[in-house]
Design a protein around this motif. Sequence first.
Motif, short mmCIF file in Angstrom:
data_model
loop_
_atom_site.label_atom_id
_atom_site.label_comp_id
_atom_site.label_asym_id
_atom_site.label_seq_id
_atom_site.Cartn_x
_atom_site.Cartn_y
_atom_site.Cartn_z
N ALA A 6 2.84 -93.71 -5.56
CA ALA A 6 2.55 -94.02 -6.96
C ALA A 6 1.06 -94.27 -7.13
O ALA A 6 0.44 -94.96 -6.33
CB ALA A 6 3.35 -95.24 -7.41
N THR A 8 -0.77 -95.99 -9.37
CA THR A 8 -1.29 -97.29 -9.81
C THR A 8 -0.30 -98.38 -9.46
O THR A 8 0.87 -98.12 -9.12
CB THR A 8 -1.53 -97.30 -11.33
OG1 THR A 8 -0.25 -97.21 -12.00
CG2 THR A 8 -2.43 -96.16 -11.76
N THR A 10 0.96 -100.45 -11.63
CA THR A 10 1.99 -100.40 -12.67
C THR A 10 3.05 -99.38 -12.35
O THR A 10 4.26 -99.66 -12.45
CB THR A 10 1.36 -100.07 -14.03
OG1 THR A 10 0.43 -101.09 -14.38
CG2 THR A 10 2.42 -99.98 -15.12
N ASP A 11 2.64 -98.19 -11.94
CA ASP A 11 3.60 -97.15 -11.56
C ASP A 11 4.45 -97.60 -10.37
O ASP A 11 5.65 -97.33 -10.30
CB ASP A 11 2.87 -95.85 -11.19
CG ASP A 11 2.20 -95.21 -12.39
OD1 ASP A 11 2.75 -95.33 -13.50
OD2 ASP A 11 1.14 -94.59 -12.22
N THR A 12 3.82 -98.30 -9.43
CA THR A 12 4.53 -98.75 -8.23
C THR A 12 5.63 -99.74 -8.58
O THR A 12 6.78 -99.59 -8.15
CB THR A 12 3.54 -99.39 -7.24
OG1 THR A 12 2.56 -98.43 -6.86
CG2 THR A 12 4.28 -99.86 -5.99
N GLU A 14 7.04 -100.31 -11.46
CA GLU A 14 8.06 -99.68 -12.30
C GLU A 14 9.05 -98.89 -11.44
O GLU A 14 10.26 -98.89 -11.70
CB GLU A 14 7.41 -98.77 -13.34
CG GLU A 14 6.72 -99.55 -14.46
CD GLU A 14 6.06 -98.65 -15.48
OE1 GLU A 14 5.98 -97.42 -15.23
OE2 GLU A 14 5.63 -99.16 -16.53
N ALA A 15 8.53 -98.24 -10.40
CA ALA A 15 9.41 -97.51 -9.47
C ALA A 15 10.31 -98.48 -8.71
O ALA A 15 11.47 -98.17 -8.44
CB ALA A 15 8.57 -96.70 -8.49
#
Length: 212
Positions: A6, A8, A10-12, A14-15
């Motif tokens: 991921a 960022t 945030t992306d991490t 959220e995953a």
Amino acid sequence: MELHGAPTVTDTVEAVVDFALQAVNCRHAGVVLAARGGRAEIGAVTDSVLESVFQWQIDSAAGPLIESLRAQEIVDVVDTSAETRWPDWATKVSELGVGSAVHVPLCIGVQSVGVLTLYGEQAGGFSADDLAVAHILARHASVAVAAARQEETMARAVDARKLVGQAMGILMMKFDVDGDRAFAILKRYSQDHNRKLRDVAQEVIDTRKLPG
């Protein structure tokens, strides 16, 4: 597990919560991150209801999430209706239809990264298999979040160097000074105005003049 690629933080996170909903028998999932200065910040939640409960715990500095974050220990609430350690929190989540909760710390060695929280609909809602999956997910998430933070920090550092270089070039041309003198000017303005060097450089680039 698609966490480590991921781009960022945030992306991490959220995953992480997306995977938790798929892999664990939970109604809600969320991640709170350990921020600078010791204050917690919400990283990702599956819905706004959970966000409000997280924020209440952060603002009041109380609740199982905060306890897990501080102690870096698992905090398991088997039955929210019988919870006596945090009665205000228990009342709030019970009203939302949450019967059980587990808070799993995210950490790298002794460094706290955050907490993964899972809310179940029924009391005693998490099986031994659910808890085992939560442990595995937390370990992966800890490494992934730490790596994403390091990548973001490096990217900001590279960006800052570019901005400072551009601002130095402007000052060198405008005031006919060398690079050392141009950097000294930027640094002095940064200190005098208690502003980050990056922000001072950005203003020089935007306005073609010194701040203030």
